[in-house]
Design an enzyme around this catalytic site. Sequence first.
Site, PDB file in Angstrom:
ATOM      1  N   ARG A   1      -8.438   4.971  -9.753  1.00  0.00           N
ATOM      2  CA  ARG A   1      -9.792   4.781  -9.727  1.00  0.00           C
ATOM      3  C   ARG A   1     -10.667   5.944  -8.905  1.00  0.00           C
ATOM      4  NH1 ARG A   1     -10.173  -1.412  -7.902  1.00  0.00           N
ATOM      5  NH2 ARG A   1     -12.568  -1.042  -8.652  1.00  0.00           N
TER       6      ARG A   1
ATOM      7  N   PRO B   1      -3.737  -0.168  -0.471  1.00  0.00           N
ATOM      8  CA  PRO B   1      -2.431  -0.017   0.566  1.00  0.00           C
ATOM      9  C   PRO B   1      -3.147  -0.226   2.160  1.00  0.00           C
ATOM     10  CG  PRO B   1      -2.790   1.835  -0.985  1.00  0.00           C
ATOM     11  CD  PRO B   1      -3.909   1.176  -1.331  1.00  0.00           C
ATOM     12  N   GLU B   2      -2.367  -1.019   2.657  1.00  0.00           N
ATOM     13  CA  GLU B   2      -2.680  -1.333   4.238  1.00  0.00           C
ATOM     14  C   GLU B   2      -1.408  -0.465   4.966  1.00  0.00           C
ATOM     15  OE1 GLU B   2      -3.198  -5.575   4.621  1.00  0.00           O
ATOM     16  OE2 GLU B   2      -3.787  -5.763   2.515  1.00  0.00           O
TER      17      GLU B   2
END
Length: 270
Positions: A110, A2-3
Amino acid sequence: MPELPEVETVRRTLKNFIVGKKIQEIRVHYDKIITGDTNNFVASLTGQTIRDIDRVGKYLIFILDSQAFISHLRMEGKYNIVAASKSLNKHEHLTFAFSDGTELRYQDTRKFGRLELVNKETYRQDLPLCKLGPEPWDADSKEIYSKIHKSSLPIKTLLLDQSIMTGIGNIYANEICFRMKMHPATPGKRVSKKRVAELITVSKEILEQAIAQGGTTIHSFDANGITGLFQVQLQVHMQKVCPVCHGAITKEMVRGRGTYYCKECQKKKG
């Protein structure tokens, strides 16, 4: 990963759902999700009400009555707002149980994301946020130029350096270089003052367009089930054909990051 546009979408979405809710209980299912002492994190936040959610770069900051904590989603972090009766899935590693019977759960396939207590009054001046450069909206072209004009690193790499200008990740760096018709491997020292000013302007434009579309949905990003639509506007990232010259888009690694560009429209100089 996500940016800035995706994190901003998460912030806006969560504000609509959880501001004003009181944390009745916190259950940590994977200790390493918390940076620092887990017991202190739980004790400090239990009984507090969420008052606001701020964002700096790619970090979320949850503001409570007398406490605050930051959250970095890293590769695949996301927040789910569910009824307390819903079964916990194996990737949900932290639960904030609210007094109204709903829960905010942090999910991370993750397990790279992290949450950390910070000072409510000074978090922007403290670590880790104080190491971040300005967001494009706050960036001064002279300051950005001074940071890159002696660098031999590729402009793509410099765009990803959060200490220079924060919020831009791999997807948007590719899009920024394409819109500027700049080869992503162009050394920073080859970028003029005028082009740095243009770089900031283009960065703002692309991030604003992405925010308006709710971010880019690639792989697993969503904001509590709300997926972004900016991927339909991507000009070069993960594309096959250049929308300008209709030539083939090239993909190669630039200092370890997958980079998409058009050899015709983004010719390398220097």
